[in-house]
Motif scaffolding. Structure first.
Motif, mmCIF file in Angstrom:
data_model
loop_
_atom_site.group_PDB
_atom_site.id
_atom_site.type_symbol
_atom_site.label_atom_id
_atom_site.label_comp_id
_atom_site.label_asym_id
_atom_site.label_seq_id
_atom_site.Cartn_x
_atom_site.Cartn_y
_atom_site.Cartn_z
ATOM 1 N N PRO A 188 9.222 -11.130 -4.924
ATOM 2 C CA PRO A 188 8.808 -11.879 -6.108
ATOM 3 C C PRO A 188 7.340 -11.658 -6.469
ATOM 4 O O PRO A 188 6.571 -12.602 -6.647
ATOM 5 C CB PRO A 188 9.076 -13.329 -5.694
ATOM 6 N N ILE A 189 6.965 -10.399 -6.560
ATOM 7 C CA ILE A 189 5.617 -10.025 -6.987
ATOM 8 C C ILE A 189 5.756 -8.914 -8.021
ATOM 9 O O ILE A 189 6.725 -8.149 -7.995
ATOM 10 C CB ILE A 189 4.741 -9.554 -5.801
ATOM 11 N N ASN A 190 4.807 -8.828 -8.946
ATOM 12 C CA ASN A 190 4.874 -7.802 -9.982
ATOM 13 C C ASN A 190 4.714 -6.411 -9.375
ATOM 14 O O ASN A 190 3.799 -6.173 -8.587
ATOM 15 C CB ASN A 190 3.789 -8.029 -11.035
ATOM 16 N N LEU A 191 5.615 -5.517 -9.745
ATOM 17 C CA LEU A 191 5.562 -4.134 -9.285
ATOM 18 C C LEU A 191 5.587 -3.204 -10.489
ATOM 19 O O LEU A 191 6.177 -3.543 -11.520
ATOM 20 C CB LEU A 191 6.742 -3.826 -8.359
ATOM 21 N N PHE A 192 4.966 -2.041 -10.344
ATOM 22 C CA PHE A 192 4.845 -1.074 -11.442
ATOM 23 C C PHE A 192 4.140 -1.697 -12.652
ATOM 24 O O PHE A 192 4.310 -1.232 -13.782
ATOM 25 C CB PHE A 192 6.222 -0.553 -11.886
ATOM 26 N N ARG A 217 6.527 -15.436 -0.776
ATOM 27 C CA ARG A 217 5.346 -16.103 -1.329
ATOM 28 C C ARG A 217 5.027 -17.331 -0.499
ATOM 29 O O ARG A 217 5.808 -18.286 -0.434
ATOM 30 C CB ARG A 217 5.598 -16.477 -2.792
ATOM 31 N N SER A 218 3.862 -17.336 0.144
ATOM 32 C CA SER A 218 3.510 -18.411 1.073
ATOM 33 C C SER A 218 3.397 -19.761 0.379
ATOM 34 O O SER A 218 3.570 -20.807 1.012
ATOM 35 C CB SER A 218 2.199 -18.076 1.790
ATOM 36 N N GLU A 219 3.123 -19.767 -0.929
ATOM 37 C CA GLU A 219 2.976 -21.040 -1.639
ATOM 38 C C GLU A 219 4.314 -21.702 -1.933
ATOM 39 O O GLU A 219 4.356 -22.881 -2.323
ATOM 40 C CB GLU A 219 2.203 -20.841 -2.949
ATOM 41 N N ASN A 220 5.409 -20.987 -1.770
ATOM 42 C CA ASN A 220 6.726 -21.571 -2.023
ATOM 43 C C ASN A 220 7.109 -22.508 -0.874
ATOM 44 O O ASN A 220 7.265 -22.064 0.273
ATOM 45 C CB ASN A 220 7.785 -20.480 -2.178
ATOM 46 N N GLU A 249 3.560 -10.482 7.044
ATOM 47 C CA GLU A 249 2.477 -9.892 7.841
ATOM 48 C C GLU A 249 1.134 -10.093 7.147
ATOM 49 O O GLU A 249 0.092 -10.164 7.793
ATOM 50 C CB GLU A 249 2.745 -8.408 8.064
ATOM 51 N N SER A 250 1.155 -10.152 5.816
ATOM 52 C CA SER A 250 -0.012 -10.433 4.990
ATOM 53 C C SER A 250 0.523 -10.817 3.615
ATOM 54 O O SER A 250 1.727 -10.948 3.422
ATOM 55 C CB SER A 250 -0.932 -9.210 4.895
ATOM 56 N N ASP A 251 -0.357 -10.966 2.645
ATOM 57 C CA ASP A 251 0.101 -11.297 1.290
ATOM 58 C C ASP A 251 0.866 -10.156 0.638
ATOM 59 O O ASP A 251 1.572 -10.367 -0.348
ATOM 60 C CB ASP A 251 -1.102 -11.668 0.405
ATOM 61 N N THR A 252 0.719 -8.951 1.172
ATOM 62 C CA THR A 252 1.324 -7.776 0.535
ATOM 63 C C THR A 252 2.279 -7.013 1.452
ATOM 64 O O THR A 252 2.757 -5.936 1.082
ATOM 65 C CB THR A 252 0.230 -6.808 0.031
ATOM 66 N N VAL A 253 2.530 -7.547 2.644
ATOM 67 C CA VAL A 253 3.394 -6.865 3.611
ATOM 68 C C VAL A 253 4.351 -7.884 4.230
ATOM 69 O O VAL A 253 3.937 -8.970 4.632
ATOM 70 C CB VAL A 253 2.577 -6.183 4.728
ATOM 71 N N PHE A 254 5.632 -7.529 4.292
ATOM 72 C CA PHE A 254 6.587 -8.389 4.995
ATOM 73 C C PHE A 254 7.685 -7.529 5.578
ATOM 74 O O PHE A 254 7.925 -6.396 5.142
ATOM 75 C CB PHE A 254 7.192 -9.438 4.054
ATOM 76 N N ALA A 262 0.834 -1.208 0.000
ATOM 77 C CA ALA A 262 0.000 0.000 0.000
ATOM 78 C C ALA A 262 0.867 1.254 0.000
ATOM 79 O O ALA A 262 0.567 2.229 -0.710
ATOM 80 C CB ALA A 262 -0.934 -0.007 1.207
ATOM 81 N N ASP A 263 1.943 1.259 0.768
ATOM 82 C CA ASP A 263 2.865 2.389 0.740
ATOM 83 C C ASP A 263 3.545 2.488 -0.628
ATOM 84 O O ASP A 263 3.739 3.592 -1.162
ATOM 85 C CB ASP A 263 3.927 2.239 1.832
ATOM 86 N N PHE A 264 3.941 1.336 -1.182
ATOM 87 C CA PHE A 264 4.566 1.323 -2.498
ATOM 88 C C PHE A 264 3.606 1.906 -3.535
ATOM 89 O O PHE A 264 4.002 2.728 -4.378
ATOM 90 C CB PHE A 264 4.949 -0.103 -2.874
ATOM 91 N N ALA A 265 2.341 1.491 -3.482
ATOM 92 C CA ALA A 265 1.347 2.000 -4.427
ATOM 93 C C ALA A 265 1.148 3.503 -4.254
ATOM 94 O O ALA A 265 0.973 4.241 -5.236
ATOM 95 C CB ALA A 265 0.027 1.262 -4.241
ATOM 96 N N ALA A 266 1.174 3.972 -3.003
ATOM 97 C CA ALA A 266 1.041 5.415 -2.759
ATOM 98 C C ALA A 266 2.179 6.175 -3.441
ATOM 99 O O ALA A 266 1.963 7.236 -4.045
ATOM 100 C CB ALA A 266 1.039 5.688 -1.260
#
Length: 397
Positions: free
Chosen positions: A237-241, A277-280, A304-309, A130-134
Motif C-alpha cells: 500500500p505505497i505508491n509505486l512507479f 504501513r506501521s500507522e495502520n 524491516e524498515s519503512d520501505t522493506v518487508f 531500493a531493488d524495485f527502484a533499481a
C-alpha cells in the motif's frame, strides 16, 4: 469464521484433495482462462462450481473478476468492459456464489522483488523499495522515473544495480513484472511501457473517482444478484512507479466504502497488505470497517524498515494476528445477534512459506505452495478455537 483455500483451477499443482487434507472447508477460485475485460458466462461459472462441488467443497469466494486497464484508465473500450463485468457478476450470483474480491491497483497487481528470500521457516516473498527502484530506473528505464524517488533512494538504487549480476538483474525484472499467481496479464518490458503510458498524469483523487464511478455502475447489479464486492487493499500500500494507490489506509478504505454505501460494497481485510504501513492499527480498522468486511486474507509481514518487508509466519511478523482474528470473531458474533445471514466471514491463509519438500518442486506458485499454507491454516484455526473456548467459558476476550 470459515476456513477457505485458494485454488487456481485444474492446472493447480495443489489439488482440491490437498485442500481437504489441509483442513479447508471452502474454496476461493477464479476463471483464470478468461482474459481481463471479457464476460464470464453462466455456463463457465457453473462448470467450475461443479468441479469444486464434486470434490465436496462449495465455491465460496471469487478471487477475482479482474478489473481491466480499460476500466481503470477510462479507455475507449471501458463501456464494453463494464458491461461485461456486470454480466460476470450476474453469472456468479446465478451460481450462488456470494462474494467477489477484486483490486484496483494500477498497472501491476502486486509487487515483490524476491520470491525466495531465505528464513529459518522456509523461503518467503520479500519487497525492497531500493531493488524495485533499481528495476524501475535501470532495467525498465521508465521515462521520468527519477521523479518518484528522493536523492537517497536514487543513490542506493544505483549502487544496488551496479552490484547486481546479470542473472540477478534478469530475475528482478521478471519478478517485478510477474502477474499475480493465476493472473492473465504478464508484461514484457515494452508492453509495460505501453501500458504505463496510459496511466501517466493520473492523481489520487482522479483515480479514486474512477473507482467510485465503476462501483456506482456495478454495485446495483451485485445487489440484485446477492453478491458482495470487496476491494483488496493495495499490495504493497505505497505508491509505486509514481502512480497513486488508493486502498491502503483506514482513510482511503473509508472513502471507498462510504462513496457507494451498500451491503454489496465492502472490503477484503488483508492483514499482510495493510500491515506494511506501521500507522495502520489493524484491530481498530476491523472494529470500524467490521460491518463491511466480506472476506479476510490472514497473512503477516515483518517490516524491516519503512520501505522493506518480507512475508512472515502467520502468527509472527509485525502485526498482532491474534488480535485481528479476535476482532473478526467479535464482528461475527455481532452479526449473529443482528440476524445477518453473512454472520460467518470466509478467510484464507495467504502466502505461506516455501518449505520442506515443496522447496524442490518446480511448479509451485510463489506464496501458494501446499505445506506453508497448511501450517498457516492450522495455526489460524488454533487461534479461532482459543477465542471460541474463551467465550464459552465466559472469559473476557
Amino acid at each position: 469464521m470459515k476456513a477457505t483455500w485458494r485454488w487456481f483451477g485444474p492446472s493447480d499443482p495443489v489439488t482440491l484433495a490437498d485442500a481437504r487434507q489441509a483442513g479447508a472447508a471452502g474454496i476461493v477460485s477464479s476463471l483464470h482462462h478468461i482474459p481481463d475485460g471479457e464476460a464470464w458466462s453462466e455456463d463457465e461459472v457453473q462448470r467450475h462450481a461443479e468441479t469444486i462441488g464434486a470434490a465436496g467443497f462449495r465455491w465460496d469466494v471469487v478471487e477475482s473478476i479482474p478489473v481491466s486497464n480499460e476500466i481503470k484508465v477510462r479507455g475507449p473500450y471501458r463501456r464494453r468492459h463494464i458491461d461485461n463485468y456486470k454480466t460476470s457478476i450476474a453469472s456468479v450470483g446465478a451460481a450462488g456464489i456470494g462474494v467477489v474480491c477484486y483490486n484496483f491497483i494500477p498497472v501491476i497487481d502486486w509487487a515483490r522483488t524476491d520470491l525466495r528470500y531465505p528464513l529459518p521457516s522456509g523461503l518467503a516473498l520479500r519487497f525492497d523499495l531500493a531493488d524495485f527502484a533499481a528495476c524501475d530506473l535501470f532495467l525498465l528505464k521508465r521515462k521520468n522515473a527519477a521523479a518518484a524517488y528522493d536523492a537517497a533512494m536514487l543513490a542506493e538504487a544505483e549502487r544496488r544495480f551496479r552490484a547486481m549480476s546479470p542473472e540477478r538483474r534478469a530475475a528482478l525484472e521478471a519478478t517485478v513484472l510477474a502477474p499475480l499467481p493465476g493472473g492473465t496479464v504478464a508484461y514484457s518490458s515494452q508492453e509495460f511501457a505501453t501500458t504505463f503510458a496510459r496511466y501517466e498524469e493520473i492523481n489520487e483523487d482522479d483515480y479514486r473517482e474512477t473507482l467510485l464511478e465503476f462501483l456506482r455502475e456495478v454495485v446495483p447489479v451485485a445487489e440484485e444478484h446477492g453478491v458482495r464486492l470487496c476491494i483488496h487493499p493495495d499490495d504493497p500500500p505505497i505508491n509505486l512507479f509514481g502512480l497513486p494507490r488508493i486502498a491502503g489506509s483506514i482513510a482511503q478504505l473509508r472513502r471507498i466504502v462510504s462513496g457507494v454505501r451498500s451491503p454489496s460494497n465492502g472490503v477484503t481485510f488483508c492483514v499482510g497488505s495493510l500491515g506494511v504501513r506501521s500507522e495502520n492499527d489493524l484491530p481498530a480498522m476491523v472494529r470500524e470497517l467490521g460491518p463491511d468486511i466480506h472476506f479476510a486474507h490472514l497473512r503477516n509481514v515483518t517490516r524491516e524498515s519503512d520501505t522493506v518487508f518480507h512475508e512472515a509466519e502467520h502468527l509472527g511478523g509485525s502485526s498482532d494476528m491474534a488480535a485481528v482474528v479476535f476482532a473478526l470473531r467479535r464482528e461475527e458474533l455481532r452479526r449473529k445477534i443482528e440476524g445477518r445471514r453473512d454472520d460467518q466471514i470466509p478467510f484464507r491463509p495467504d502466502h505461506g512459506h516455501l518449505m520442506l519438500d515443496d522447496v524442490a518442486k518446480a511448479d509451485t506458485r510463489p506464496g501458494y505452495s501446499a505445506i506453508g499454507r497448511l501450517k498457516g491454516l492450522a495455526e489460524l484455526r488454533g487461534v479461532i478455537s482459543g477465542f471460541d473456548l474463551a467465550v464459552e467459558q465466559g472469559l473476557r476476550v
